[in-house]
Design a protein around this motif. Structure first.
Motif, mmCIF file in Angstrom:
data_model
loop_
_atom_site.group_PDB
_atom_site.id
_atom_site.type_symbol
_atom_site.label_atom_id
_atom_site.label_comp_id
_atom_site.label_asym_id
_atom_site.label_seq_id
_atom_site.Cartn_x
_atom_site.Cartn_y
_atom_site.Cartn_z
ATOM 1 N N ARG A 19 0.856 -1.196 0.000
ATOM 2 C CA ARG A 19 0.000 0.000 0.000
ATOM 3 C C ARG A 19 0.889 1.242 0.000
ATOM 4 O O ARG A 19 1.982 1.228 0.578
ATOM 5 N N LEU A 20 0.396 2.305 -0.634
ATOM 6 C CA LEU A 20 1.187 3.535 -0.718
ATOM 7 C C LEU A 20 1.525 4.089 0.663
ATOM 8 O O LEU A 20 2.629 4.596 0.868
ATOM 9 N N GLU A 21 0.594 3.993 1.607
ATOM 10 C CA GLU A 21 0.842 4.506 2.954
ATOM 11 C C GLU A 21 2.011 3.769 3.607
ATOM 12 O O GLU A 21 2.862 4.377 4.248
ATOM 13 N N ARG A 22 2.021 2.456 3.439
ATOM 14 C CA ARG A 22 3.109 1.660 4.018
ATOM 15 C C ARG A 22 4.427 1.975 3.316
ATOM 16 O O ARG A 22 5.472 2.063 3.950
ATOM 17 N N LYS A 23 4.362 2.134 2.008
ATOM 18 C CA LYS A 23 5.564 2.463 1.237
ATOM 19 C C LYS A 23 6.215 3.731 1.794
ATOM 20 O O LYS A 23 7.422 3.771 2.031
ATOM 21 N N GLU A 24 5.414 4.762 2.013
ATOM 22 C CA GLU A 24 5.949 6.020 2.537
ATOM 23 C C GLU A 24 6.593 5.826 3.902
ATOM 24 O O GLU A 24 7.663 6.378 4.176
ATOM 25 N N GLU A 82 11.942 -10.072 7.734
ATOM 26 C CA GLU A 82 11.308 -8.818 7.316
ATOM 27 C C GLU A 82 10.826 -8.896 5.866
ATOM 28 O O GLU A 82 9.715 -8.472 5.546
ATOM 29 N N LEU A 83 11.644 -9.460 4.985
ATOM 30 C CA LEU A 83 11.235 -9.596 3.582
ATOM 31 C C LEU A 83 10.078 -10.577 3.459
ATOM 32 O O LEU A 83 9.120 -10.335 2.710
ATOM 33 N N SER A 84 10.119 -11.657 4.201
ATOM 34 C CA SER A 84 9.037 -12.629 4.172
ATOM 35 C C SER A 84 7.726 -11.981 4.609
ATOM 36 O O SER A 84 6.681 -12.187 3.986
ATOM 37 N N ASP A 85 7.758 -11.180 5.681
ATOM 38 C CA ASP A 85 6.566 -10.464 6.146
ATOM 39 C C ASP A 85 6.041 -9.514 5.076
ATOM 40 O O ASP A 85 4.836 -9.436 4.841
ATOM 41 N N LEU A 86 6.946 -8.795 4.430
ATOM 42 C CA LEU A 86 6.555 -7.851 3.383
ATOM 43 C C LEU A 86 5.893 -8.579 2.214
ATOM 44 O O LEU A 86 4.863 -8.148 1.687
ATOM 45 N N HIS A 146 9.918 6.037 -11.798
ATOM 46 C CA HIS A 146 8.983 5.078 -12.382
ATOM 47 C C HIS A 146 8.014 4.524 -11.332
ATOM 48 O O HIS A 146 6.846 4.277 -11.627
ATOM 49 N N TYR A 147 8.473 4.327 -10.111
ATOM 50 C CA TYR A 147 7.650 3.736 -9.053
ATOM 51 C C TYR A 147 6.961 4.765 -8.168
ATOM 52 O O TYR A 147 6.114 4.403 -7.355
ATOM 53 N N ARG A 148 7.318 6.050 -8.320
ATOM 54 C CA ARG A 148 6.705 7.089 -7.490
ATOM 55 C C ARG A 148 5.197 7.095 -7.718
ATOM 56 O O ARG A 148 4.730 7.153 -8.841
ATOM 57 N N GLY A 149 4.432 6.977 -6.639
ATOM 58 C CA GLY A 149 2.980 6.948 -6.737
ATOM 59 C C GLY A 149 2.416 5.583 -7.093
ATOM 60 O O GLY A 149 1.205 5.424 -7.223
ATOM 61 N N TYR A 150 3.280 4.580 -7.252
ATOM 62 C CA TYR A 150 2.842 3.225 -7.592
ATOM 63 C C TYR A 150 2.905 2.367 -6.330
ATOM 64 O O TYR A 150 3.848 2.494 -5.540
ATOM 65 N N PRO A 151 1.936 1.490 -6.110
ATOM 66 C CA PRO A 151 1.901 0.709 -4.869
ATOM 67 C C PRO A 151 2.900 -0.450 -4.830
ATOM 68 O O PRO A 151 2.527 -1.619 -4.765
ATOM 69 N N ALA A 152 4.167 -0.107 -4.892
ATOM 70 C CA ALA A 152 5.249 -1.091 -4.743
ATOM 71 C C ALA A 152 6.468 -0.344 -4.227
ATOM 72 O O ALA A 152 6.705 0.805 -4.602
ATOM 73 N N VAL A 153 7.223 -1.007 -3.373
ATOM 74 C CA VAL A 153 8.448 -0.421 -2.835
ATOM 75 C C VAL A 153 9.639 -1.229 -3.351
ATOM 76 O O VAL A 153 9.531 -2.433 -3.572
ATOM 77 N N GLU A 212 10.667 6.284 4.717
ATOM 78 C CA GLU A 212 11.098 7.228 5.741
ATOM 79 C C GLU A 212 11.867 6.531 6.871
ATOM 80 O O GLU A 212 12.886 7.027 7.341
ATOM 81 N N ALA A 213 11.392 5.364 7.275
ATOM 82 C CA ALA A 213 11.976 4.658 8.421
ATOM 83 C C ALA A 213 13.308 3.990 8.109
ATOM 84 O O ALA A 213 14.173 3.907 8.980
ATOM 85 N N ALA A 214 13.476 3.492 6.895
ATOM 86 C CA ALA A 214 14.689 2.721 6.583
ATOM 87 C C ALA A 214 15.165 2.988 5.148
ATOM 88 O O ALA A 214 15.100 2.104 4.288
ATOM 89 N N PRO A 215 15.677 4.186 4.881
ATOM 90 C CA PRO A 215 16.136 4.506 3.527
ATOM 91 C C PRO A 215 17.341 3.678 3.079
ATOM 92 O O PRO A 215 17.626 3.593 1.885
ATOM 93 N N GLU A 216 18.015 3.031 4.023
ATOM 94 C CA GLU A 216 19.134 2.165 3.656
ATOM 95 C C GLU A 216 18.639 0.822 3.110
ATOM 96 O O GLU A 216 19.373 0.106 2.439
ATOM 97 N N VAL A 217 17.362 0.487 3.377
ATOM 98 C CA VAL A 217 16.766 -0.764 2.924
ATOM 99 C C VAL A 217 15.818 -0.541 1.744
ATOM 100 O O VAL A 217 15.842 -1.285 0.774
#
Length: 122
Positions: free
Chosen positions: A61-66, A99-103, A81-88, A70-75
């Motif tokens: 979801r876009l909210e989660r992406k944001e 963490e990746l499995s949860d995502l 191309h992806y700005r505004g698209y529901p994928a991180v 913000e929380a982990a820019p190193e990850v």
């Protein structure tokens, strides 16, 4: 470091998940809708898009992406191309297996039909 085999097993245990053909692939979909796929970028503005090793696009979801950006820019990262698209975009060397499995499991819940999610989590 991401354990590809462990993530692949966890994803394929979810109902109707299909995986990319290569055993080291983290490309997953459910009923033809992508959960994750290789990140493709252009080296030049009009150039062909090519896979960026070590970076995966994951539906969210876009909210989660944001929040993730913000929380982990190193990850996590984004691009034009992806700005505004529901994928991180995810740097695989910077994220743990859990963490990746949860995502990815959240991506499944987002993309899978609600009846399928309800049956699976029942």
């Amino acid at each position: 470091m991401v354990d590809l085999a462990e993530i692949r097993r966890a994803m394929l245990a979810l109902p109707e998940v299909e995986a990319g053909e290569a055993e080291d692939s983290l490309t997953f979909s459910v009923r033809g809708k992508g959960l994750s796929w290789p990140y493709l970028a252009r080296a030049t503005p009009r150039g062909r898009r090519a896979p960026v090793p070590g970076v995966l696009a994951v539906r969210c979801r876009l909210e989660r992406k944001e929040l993730l950006l913000e929380a982990a820019p190193e990850v996590f990262l984004d691009d034009d191309h992806y700005r505004g698209y529901p994928a991180v975009l995810v740097r695989l060397e910077a994220i743990g297996t859990a963490e990746l499995s949860d995502l990815l499991q959240d991506a499944w819940r987002l993309v899978a039909p609600k009846s399928l999610v309800k049956r699976a989590e029942g």
